[in-house]
Design a protein around this motif. Structure first.
Motif, PDB file in Angstrom:
ATOM      1  N   VAL A  41       0.878  -1.158   0.000  1.00  0.00           N
ATOM      2  CA  VAL A  41       0.000   0.000   0.000  1.00  0.00           C
ATOM      3  C   VAL A  41       0.919   1.211   0.000  1.00  0.00           C
ATOM      4  O   VAL A  41       1.886   1.258   0.770  1.00  0.00           O
ATOM      5  N   GLY A  42       0.677   2.148  -0.911  1.00  0.00           N
ATOM      6  CA  GLY A  42       1.544   3.311  -1.017  1.00  0.00           C
ATOM      7  C   GLY A  42       2.976   2.944  -1.332  1.00  0.00           C
ATOM      8  O   GLY A  42       3.901   3.646  -0.958  1.00  0.00           O
ATOM      9  N   GLY A  43       3.173   1.807  -2.008  1.00  0.00           N
ATOM     10  CA  GLY A  43       4.515   1.355  -2.373  1.00  0.00           C
ATOM     11  C   GLY A  43       5.271   0.651  -1.262  1.00  0.00           C
ATOM     12  O   GLY A  43       6.417   0.251  -1.450  1.00  0.00           O
ATOM     13  N   LYS A  44       4.643   0.451  -0.105  1.00  0.00           N
ATOM     14  CA  LYS A  44       5.295  -0.179   1.043  1.00  0.00           C
ATOM     15  C   LYS A  44       4.663  -1.535   1.340  1.00  0.00           C
ATOM     16  O   LYS A  44       3.446  -1.672   1.402  1.00  0.00           O
ATOM     17  N   THR A  45       5.482  -2.533   1.566  1.00  0.00           N
ATOM     18  CA  THR A  45       5.020  -3.893   1.832  1.00  0.00           C
ATOM     19  C   THR A  45       4.376  -4.006   3.211  1.00  0.00           C
ATOM     20  O   THR A  45       4.915  -3.517   4.189  1.00  0.00           O
ATOM     21  N   PHE A  46       3.226  -4.696   3.249  1.00  0.00           N
ATOM     22  CA  PHE A  46       2.608  -5.033   4.536  1.00  0.00           C
ATOM     23  C   PHE A  46       2.366  -6.534   4.660  1.00  0.00           C
ATOM     24  O   PHE A  46       2.092  -7.028   5.760  1.00  0.00           O
ATOM     25  N   LEU A  47       2.472  -7.287   3.556  1.00  0.00           N
ATOM     26  CA  LEU A  47       2.254  -8.731   3.573  1.00  0.00           C
ATOM     27  C   LEU A  47       3.168  -9.367   2.541  1.00  0.00           C
ATOM     28  O   LEU A  47       3.303  -8.846   1.433  1.00  0.00           O
ATOM     29  N   ALA A  48       3.798 -10.463   2.922  1.00  0.00           N
ATOM     30  CA  ALA A  48       4.669 -11.190   1.997  1.00  0.00           C
ATOM     31  C   ALA A  48       4.412 -12.685   2.145  1.00  0.00           C
ATOM     32  O   ALA A  48       4.170 -13.175   3.250  1.00  0.00           O
ATOM     33  N   HIS A  49       4.453 -13.362   1.012  1.00  0.00           N
ATOM     34  CA  HIS A  49       4.342 -14.830   0.982  1.00  0.00           C
ATOM     35  C   HIS A  49       5.590 -15.397   0.338  1.00  0.00           C
ATOM     36  O   HIS A  49       6.075 -14.857  -0.658  1.00  0.00           O
ATOM     37  N   THR A  50       6.062 -16.478   0.872  1.00  0.00           N
ATOM     38  CA  THR A  50       7.103 -17.265   0.233  1.00  0.00           C
ATOM     39  C   THR A  50       6.975 -18.683   0.759  1.00  0.00           C
ATOM     40  O   THR A  50       6.101 -18.961   1.590  1.00  0.00           O
ATOM     41  N   ALA A  51       7.821 -19.563   0.276  1.00  0.00           N
ATOM     42  CA  ALA A  51       7.795 -20.944   0.749  1.00  0.00           C
ATOM     43  C   ALA A  51       9.168 -21.308   1.290  1.00  0.00           C
ATOM     44  O   ALA A  51      10.172 -21.154   0.599  1.00  0.00           O
ATOM     45  N   LEU A  52       9.179 -21.756   2.513  1.00  0.00           N
ATOM     46  CA  LEU A  52      10.381 -22.333   3.093  1.00  0.00           C
ATOM     47  C   LEU A  52      10.377 -23.792   2.681  1.00  0.00           C
ATOM     48  O   LEU A  52       9.353 -24.304   2.235  1.00  0.00           O
ATOM     49  N   PRO A  53      11.467 -24.497   2.817  1.00  0.00           N
ATOM     50  CA  PRO A  53      11.439 -25.918   2.443  1.00  0.00           C
ATOM     51  C   PRO A  53      10.278 -26.647   3.126  1.00  0.00           C
ATOM     52  O   PRO A  53      10.207 -26.720   4.341  1.00  0.00           O
ATOM     53  N   GLY A  54       9.341 -27.068   2.302  1.00  0.00           N
ATOM     54  CA  GLY A  54       8.231 -27.872   2.789  1.00  0.00           C
ATOM     55  C   GLY A  54       7.033 -27.112   3.331  1.00  0.00           C
ATOM     56  O   GLY A  54       6.051 -27.729   3.692  1.00  0.00           O
ATOM     57  N   GLU A  55       7.094 -25.775   3.406  1.00  0.00           N
ATOM     58  CA  GLU A  55       5.940 -25.067   3.932  1.00  0.00           C
ATOM     59  C   GLU A  55       5.863 -23.617   3.452  1.00  0.00           C
ATOM     60  O   GLU A  55       6.846 -22.901   3.470  1.00  0.00           O
ATOM     61  N   VAL A  57       4.841 -19.746   3.991  1.00  0.00           N
ATOM     62  CA  VAL A  57       4.696 -18.882   5.158  1.00  0.00           C
ATOM     63  C   VAL A  57       4.117 -17.536   4.752  1.00  0.00           C
ATOM     64  O   VAL A  57       4.220 -17.114   3.599  1.00  0.00           O
ATOM     65  N   VAL A  58       3.510 -16.879   5.733  1.00  0.00           N
ATOM     66  CA  VAL A  58       2.946 -15.545   5.585  1.00  0.00           C
ATOM     67  C   VAL A  58       3.728 -14.640   6.533  1.00  0.00           C
ATOM     68  O   VAL A  58       3.891 -14.968   7.712  1.00  0.00           O
ATOM     69  N   THR A  59       4.208 -13.512   6.028  1.00  0.00           N
ATOM     70  CA  THR A  59       4.984 -12.587   6.844  1.00  0.00           C
ATOM     71  C   THR A  59       4.285 -11.236   6.867  1.00  0.00           C
ATOM     72  O   THR A  59       3.901 -10.719   5.815  1.00  0.00           O
ATOM     73  N   LYS A  85      13.619  -8.696  12.347  1.00  0.00           N
ATOM     74  CA  LYS A  85      13.058  -9.647  13.307  1.00  0.00           C
ATOM     75  C   LYS A  85      12.248  -8.980  14.410  1.00  0.00           C
ATOM     76  O   LYS A  85      11.453  -9.623  15.076  1.00  0.00           O
ATOM     77  N   GLN A  86      12.434  -7.684  14.614  1.00  0.00           N
ATOM     78  CA  GLN A  86      11.698  -6.977  15.656  1.00  0.00           C
ATOM     79  C   GLN A  86      10.347  -6.497  15.139  1.00  0.00           C
ATOM     80  O   GLN A  86       9.373  -6.463  15.879  1.00  0.00           O
ATOM     81  N   HIS A  87      10.266  -6.126  13.870  1.00  0.00           N
ATOM     82  CA  HIS A  87       9.070  -5.494  13.324  1.00  0.00           C
ATOM     83  C   HIS A  87       8.227  -6.413  12.426  1.00  0.00           C
ATOM     84  O   HIS A  87       7.186  -5.978  11.935  1.00  0.00           O
ATOM     85  N   TRP A  88       8.669  -7.616  12.204  1.00  0.00           N
ATOM     86  CA  TRP A  88       7.947  -8.540  11.321  1.00  0.00           C
ATOM     87  C   TRP A  88       7.873  -9.916  11.952  1.00  0.00           C
ATOM     88  O   TRP A  88       8.798 -10.340  12.654  1.00  0.00           O
ATOM     89  N   VAL A  89       6.775 -10.624  11.692  1.00  0.00           N
ATOM     90  CA  VAL A  89       6.641 -12.022  12.107  1.00  0.00           C
ATOM     91  C   VAL A  89       6.221 -12.858  10.906  1.00  0.00           C
ATOM     92  O   VAL A  89       5.572 -12.359   9.989  1.00  0.00           O
ATOM     93  N   SER A  90       6.599 -14.125  10.945  1.00  0.00           N
ATOM     94  CA  SER A  90       6.147 -15.091   9.942  1.00  0.00           C
ATOM     95  C   SER A  90       5.204 -16.074  10.614  1.00  0.00           C
ATOM     96  O   SER A  90       5.458 -16.520  11.739  1.00  0.00           O
ATOM     97  N   VAL A  91       4.120 -16.377   9.910  1.00  0.00           N
ATOM     98  CA  VAL A  91       3.132 -17.339  10.402  1.00  0.00           C
ATOM     99  C   VAL A  91       3.295 -18.599   9.569  1.00  0.00           C
ATOM    100  O   VAL A  91       3.207 -18.566   8.342  1.00  0.00           O
ATOM    101  N   HIS A  92       3.549 -19.696  10.251  1.00  0.00           N
ATOM    102  CA  HIS A  92       3.748 -20.992   9.604  1.00  0.00           C
ATOM    103  C   HIS A  92       2.455 -21.793   9.699  1.00  0.00           C
ATOM    104  O   HIS A  92       1.654 -21.579  10.605  1.00  0.00           O
ATOM    105  N   PRO A  93       2.248 -22.733   8.781  1.00  0.00           N
ATOM    106  CA  PRO A  93       1.045 -23.560   8.845  1.00  0.00           C
ATOM    107  C   PRO A  93       0.968 -24.318  10.169  1.00  0.00           C
ATOM    108  O   PRO A  93       1.985 -24.686  10.739  1.00  0.00           O
TER     109      PRO A  93
END
Length: 132
Positions: A41-55, A57-59, A85-93
């Motif tokens: 939003v406004g050119g700034k990321t608020f949500l990211a998806h990628t895949a770690l080995p085998g799963e 994740v949502v960041t 690591k202070q301002h972002w979290v990843s949610v795993h399945p």
């Protein structure tokens, strides 16, 4: 995740993407290197998806105090993968993070990023915005 739309690992990403795409002023992009999808939003990321080995994740961006509490409460929430690591979290399945918590994380991340934008770039007032 207690949503019944497909296997648990992909439900997490589908649910967060569907919510993010309904928020005002959001753009989605894909970075082939590393296979990342970003919602901005406004050119700034608020949500990211990628895949770690085998799963997959949502960041999301979080207030540092909230992130610390979430990591203590849910084993599936870890410091943000490839992010501050202070301002972002990843949610795993997993089954322990309720869908309501995931939804709140996405919306709060959006609000945090919108709140950091210049007022003329904000699609909503972050202090009063509540998605429908």
């Amino acid at each position: 995740m207690d949503d019944e739309d497909g296997p648990a690992p992909t439900r997490l990403q589908r649910r967060s993407a569907a919510l993010a795409e309904r928020l005002p002023g959001v753009e989605r992009s894909h970075q082939a290197q590393g296979d990342w999808d970003f919602w901005k939003v406004g050119g700034k990321t608020f949500l990211a998806h990628t895949a770690l080995p085998g799963e997959p994740v949502v960041t999301v961006k979080v207030d540092p105090a909230d992130g610390e509490g979430l990591r203590a409460q849910y084993p599936q929430i870890t410091p943000g993968y490839h992010m501050n690591k202070q301002h972002w979290v990843s949610v795993h399945p997993g089954e322990q993070v309720p869908t309501e918590v995931l939804d709140e994380l996405v919306v709060e991340s959006y609000r945090l990023v919108v709140g950091g934008l210049r007022r003329d770039l904000r699609p909503v007032d972050p202090a009063t915005f509540r998605p429908e």
